[in-house]
Design an enzyme around this catalytic site. Structure first.
Site, PDB file in Angstrom:
ATOM      1  CE  LYS A  76      -3.990  -2.149   2.173  1.00 26.10           C
ATOM      2  NZ  LYS A  76      -4.845  -2.253   3.401  1.00 26.10           N
ATOM      3  CD  GLU A 254      16.074   4.195  12.319  1.00 20.30           C
ATOM      4  OE1 GLU A 254      15.625   4.894  11.456  1.00 20.30           O
ATOM      5  OE2 GLU A 254      15.478   3.877  13.222  1.00 20.30           O
TER       6      GLU A 254
HETATM    7  C1  UD2 Z   1      11.580   3.939  10.632  1.00 18.97           C
HETATM    8  C2  UD2 Z   1      12.735   4.457   9.488  1.00 18.97           C
HETATM    9  C3  UD2 Z   1      12.859   3.468   8.346  1.00 18.97           C
HETATM   10  C4  UD2 Z   1      13.172   2.073   8.713  1.00 18.97           C
HETATM   11  C5  UD2 Z   1      12.337   1.626   9.897  1.00 18.97           C
HETATM   12  C6  UD2 Z   1      12.767   0.264  10.707  1.00 18.97           C
HETATM   13  C7  UD2 Z   1      13.013   6.969   9.331  1.00 18.97           C
HETATM   14  C8  UD2 Z   1      12.307   8.167   8.869  1.00 18.97           C
HETATM   15  N1  UD2 Z   1      12.350   5.591   8.967  1.00 18.97           N
HETATM   16  O1  UD2 Z   1      10.503   4.038   9.832  1.00 18.97           O
HETATM   17  O2  UD2 Z   1      13.629   3.865   7.439  1.00 18.97           O
HETATM   18  O3  UD2 Z   1      14.704   2.055   9.326  1.00 18.97           O
HETATM   19  O4  UD2 Z   1      12.211   2.569  10.740  1.00 18.97           O
HETATM   20  O5  UD2 Z   1      12.538  -0.795   9.788  1.00 18.97           O
HETATM   21  O6  UD2 Z   1      14.185   6.877   9.602  1.00 18.97           O
HETATM   22  N2  UD2 Z   1       8.033   0.044   3.023  1.00 18.97           N
HETATM   23  C9  UD2 Z   1       7.279  -0.249   2.029  1.00 18.97           C
HETATM   24  N3  UD2 Z   1       5.837  -1.147   2.113  1.00 18.97           N
HETATM   25  C10 UD2 Z   1       5.800  -1.581   3.551  1.00 18.97           C
HETATM   26  C11 UD2 Z   1       6.663  -1.161   4.635  1.00 18.97           C
HETATM   27  C12 UD2 Z   1       7.676  -0.304   4.139  1.00 18.97           C
HETATM   28  O7  UD2 Z   1       7.410  -0.062   0.796  1.00 18.97           O
HETATM   29  O8  UD2 Z   1       4.744  -2.146   3.616  1.00 18.97           O
HETATM   30  C13 UD2 Z   1       9.063   0.705   2.840  1.00 18.97           C
HETATM   31  C14 UD2 Z   1       8.817   2.430   2.470  1.00 18.97           C
HETATM   32  O9  UD2 Z   1       9.726   2.878   1.600  1.00 18.97           O
HETATM   33  C15 UD2 Z   1       8.921   2.940   3.865  1.00 18.97           C
HETATM   34  C16 UD2 Z   1      10.111   2.016   4.474  1.00 18.97           C
HETATM   35  O10 UD2 Z   1       9.945   0.671   3.704  1.00 18.97           O
HETATM   36  O11 UD2 Z   1       9.101   4.342   3.733  1.00 18.97           O
HETATM   37  C17 UD2 Z   1      10.146   2.163   5.692  1.00 18.97           C
HETATM   38  O12 UD2 Z   1       9.168   1.669   6.432  1.00 18.97           O
HETATM   39  P1  UD2 Z   1       8.143   2.587   7.489  1.00 18.97           P
HETATM   40  O13 UD2 Z   1       8.145   4.078   6.846  1.00 18.97           O
HETATM   41  O14 UD2 Z   1       6.898   1.910   7.764  1.00 18.97           O
HETATM   42  O15 UD2 Z   1       9.008   2.459   8.804  1.00 18.97           O
HETATM   43  P2  UD2 Z   1       8.972   3.439   9.936  1.00 18.97           P
HETATM   44  O16 UD2 Z   1       8.030   4.350   9.838  1.00 18.97           O
HETATM   45  O17 UD2 Z   1       9.101   2.794  11.356  1.00 18.97           O
END
Ligand code: UD2
Length: 307
Positions: A76, A254
């Site tokens: 998504k 990360e």
């Molecule tokens: C944090 C980090 C992320 C990653 C994660 C731990 C920042 C701002 N973000 O964000 O880089 O290190 O922690 O794993 O430092 N994605 C998809 N589909 C999915 C899930 C993820 O395409 O179903 C990709 C997408 O590019 C997304 C990235 O993976 O931006 C990181 O996932 P997140 O944004 O859900 O992770 P988040 O918010 O915990």
């Protein structure tokens, strides 16, 4: 790489010469005093007010540098692509050679975005997964392969970015360096004990209580392609070795990136201006937000929300 025509190079060199005579003399006593602008290992930390964008561009333009960016948009998360790509066209290395790689399992959902001259949008198919942790962590493996198979000797620099984010202001040549890390907005004033590193000794990402400089973002990092290749390869190997022993670091890749940057100090640090979070209240030191993570409803977009 090096695609610019002779006329363009001449115009650029001329403007560089003119600019050389026009910009304000740098002062040795004036500058930002509310934040550090250099680390103890003498890497610059980039904040608004520490650089002259036109001067930097005039230095890099004649070198005809090329920049790749990777963005993953699996499941998504494709809904974030349009705004990400459109704002990148407005703010990310405007006027430079840029290859924007989109990795997705839904290529039919990639929006048509008009790219300026010298800029290319390249879409690559990747498998989907029912674990968000795997999608996020697997990026390192794909970045490693991309560099090996098509960027090395073709592209100078690469930045790896989260898709659920928007550009709001310039992100340009001031960010170029060998190994570039972004200081995380959630922890930039925290003491060591408050940094959310992996702490379990069983993981290869473990940071002891007396280790750590800053907490860096997994959502934005980059540098020269060879340096980023080594980072991606090392993080991937450590992540996979952990997985074999049934351990996954608290923040997946990360956490491994943070361990890597502790052992291999970044040559340039970008302030949290370069990856703010919309949900975090603005701090006075942040004069400009250049790129920020939007507020998202994890329940709606993650394949496995509860984990
Ligand atoms: C944090 C980090 C992320 C990653 C994660 C731990 C920042 C701002 N973000 O964000 O880089 O290190 O922690 O794993 O430092 N994605 C998809 N589909 C999915 C899930 C993820 O395409 O179903 C990709 C997408 O590019 C997304 C990235 O993976 O931006 C990181 O996932 P997140 O944004 O859900 O992770 P988040 O918010 O915990």
């Amino acid at each position: 790489m090096h695609l610019m025509n002779t006329k363009h190079v001449t115009v650029t060199l001329l403007s560089a010469l003119l600019l050389g005579q026009r910009y304000e003399k740098p002062s040795v006593v004036k500058g930002r005093t509310d934040v550090i602008t250099v680390t103890p290992w003498l890497a610059p930390v980039i904040w608004e007010g520490t650089f002259n964008p036109a001067l930097l561009d005039s230095i890099y333009k004649p070198q005809n540098v090329s920049i790749a960016a990777t963005v993953f948009s699996v499941g998504k998360y494709t809904k974030f692509l349009k705004d990400f790509l459109e704002t990148a066209e407005q703010h990310f290395f405007v006027g430079f050679n840029v290859r924007m790689y989109v990795f997705t399992d839904r290529p039919e959902e990639v929006p048509q975005v008009k790219m300026a001259a010298g800029r290319e949008l390249i879409v690559r198919l990747v498998p989907s997964s029912n674990r968000w942790q795997e999608i996020s962590a697997r990026r390192m493996e794909i970045i490693q392969k991309l560099i090996e198979e098509e960027l090395v000797d073709q592209i100078d620099y690469i930045f790896c970015l989260d898709v659920d984010s928007l550009f709001h202001a310039r992100w340009g040549t001031e960010s170029l360096g060998e190994l570039v890390a972004v200081i995380h907005p959630g922890y930039f004033k925290s003491e060591r004990r408050g940094l959310d590193y992996e702490r379990r000794p069983a993981s290869r990402a473990c940071m002891a209580a007396d280790e750590g400089d800053f907490y860096y973002c997994g959502g934005a990092f980059g540098g020269a392609v060879k340096d980023v290749h080594l980072l991606a390869k090392t993080c991937r190997e450590n992540f996979e070795a952990d997985a074999k022993e049934n351990i996954e670091a608290i923040w997946q890749e990360e956490s491994h990136l943070n361990r890597y940057m502790w052992l291999n100090k970044p040559s340039k640090l970008l302030s949290p201006e370069y990856l703010w979070q919309d949900m975090v209240p603005r701090e006075p030191e942040i004069r400009v937000v250049r790129f920020s993570g939007i507020i998202k409803n994890y329940q709606d977009i993650r394949p496995n929300f509860s984990e």
